[in-house]
Design a protein around this motif. Structure first.
Motif, PDB file in Angstrom:
ATOM      1  N   ARG A   1       0.781  -1.236   0.000  1.00 31.69           N
ATOM      2  CA  ARG A   1       0.000   0.000   0.000  1.00 31.69           C
ATOM      3  C   ARG A   1       0.816   1.292   0.000  1.00 31.69           C
ATOM      4  O   ARG A   1       0.393   2.278   0.547  1.00 31.69           O
ATOM      5  CB  ARG A   1      -0.993   0.003   1.150  1.00 31.69           C
TER       6      ARG A   1
ATOM      7  N   GLN B   1      -2.834  -2.294  -8.323  1.00 28.10           N
ATOM      8  CA  GLN B   1      -3.879  -1.703  -7.478  1.00 28.10           C
ATOM      9  C   GLN B   1      -3.976  -2.435  -6.138  1.00 28.10           C
ATOM     10  O   GLN B   1      -4.201  -1.822  -5.103  1.00 28.10           O
ATOM     11  CB  GLN B   1      -5.219  -1.746  -8.199  1.00 28.10           C
TER      12      GLN B   1
ATOM     13  N   GLU C   1      -1.041   1.743  -3.075  1.00 32.61           N
ATOM     14  CA  GLU C   1      -2.101   2.734  -2.960  1.00 32.61           C
ATOM     15  C   GLU C   1      -2.321   3.432  -4.303  1.00 32.61           C
ATOM     16  O   GLU C   1      -3.455   3.631  -4.729  1.00 32.61           O
ATOM     17  CB  GLU C   1      -1.736   3.760  -1.895  1.00 32.61           C
ATOM     18  N   GLN C   2      -1.217   3.815  -4.930  1.00 32.74           N
ATOM     19  CA  GLN C   2      -1.312   4.499  -6.219  1.00 32.74           C
ATOM     20  C   GLN C   2      -0.014   4.307  -6.991  1.00 32.74           C
ATOM     21  O   GLN C   2       1.063   4.240  -6.399  1.00 32.74           O
ATOM     22  CB  GLN C   2      -1.575   5.988  -6.009  1.00 32.74           C
TER      23      GLN C   2
ATOM     24  N   TRP D   1      -6.172   4.981  -9.743  1.00 32.80           N
ATOM     25  CA  TRP D   1      -5.057   4.365  -9.014  1.00 32.80           C
ATOM     26  C   TRP D   1      -3.787   4.338  -9.855  1.00 32.80           C
ATOM     27  O   TRP D   1      -2.687   4.184  -9.334  1.00 32.80           O
ATOM     28  CB  TRP D   1      -5.416   2.983  -8.471  1.00 32.80           C
TER      29      TRP D   1
ATOM     30  N   ARG E   1      -1.925   7.080 -12.171  1.00 34.01           N
ATOM     31  CA  ARG E   1      -2.100   8.529 -12.371  1.00 34.01           C
ATOM     32  C   ARG E   1      -0.867   9.124 -13.033  1.00 34.01           C
ATOM     33  O   ARG E   1       0.259   8.904 -12.581  1.00 34.01           O
ATOM     34  CB  ARG E   1      -2.362   9.200 -11.033  1.00 34.01           C
TER      35      ARG E   1
END
Length: 168
Positions: A6, A29, A33-34, A65, A67
């Motif tokens: 995460r 994902q 987290e991203q 998620w 970006r």
């Protein structure tokens, strides 16, 4: 580096395509987290094309998620040996102090020289297996290979050994 649960990461183009064409993009994902990408990587992904994996990548961007973010221009020394996407990914990872998901050998060498912590798709798959997100690594590697993703036989064997699947 092993991916940690995460956290935020930066990703280069190759691993994203490999995961997308093998139907395993969702692992990013589930593990992080991203996932952030510089604009050059976004351009290299060719999201609006009919290339394999493009729909999954577009969906991940729409979901947020994955970006795209602006990056500082990469140093000229990086652009001497790397493509724009790799150079921007390394630069972004350095500025954000985040680990980098990258597979290309020249990119990994450059990341190491820049002091960037990095890991590859193989390490991500091993972590996914340890967290019981996938039952085995080998079928994913097979699908990546069938989709045109290149991985050397020694590296493939090392990944399978580390995953406890050393039966090739």
């Amino acid at each position: 580096m092993k991916p940690n649960d995460r956290q935020l990461i930066i990703a280069d183009t190759g691993p994203l395509i490999a995961l997308a064409v093998s139907g395993q993009l969702k692992l990013l994902q589930q593990l992080f987290e991203q996932t952030l990408i510089p604009e050059a990587v976004l351009n290299e992904l060719c999201i609006s094309s009919s290339r394999p994996g493009a729909v999954a990548l577009a969906s991940a961007l729409d979901a947020g998620w994955l970006r795209a973010v602006a990056s500082e221009p990469p140093a000229k020394r990086l652009l001497r040996t790397l493509d724009q996407g790799e150079a921007e990914a390394i630069t972004l990872a350095g500025h954000q102090n985040l680990p980098l998901l990258i597979d290309e050998a020249r990119g990994r060498i450059a990341a190491r020289k820049e002091g960037i912590k990095f890991f590859g798709t193989g390490a991500l798959l091993i972590q996914a297996k340890r967290q019981k997100l996938i039952p085995e690594v080998k079928p994913v590697l097979d699908q990546m290979k069938a989709s045109g993703y290149r991985i050397s036989p020694p590296l493939r064997q090392e990944i399978l050994d580390r995953a406890g699947e050393a039966f090739e």
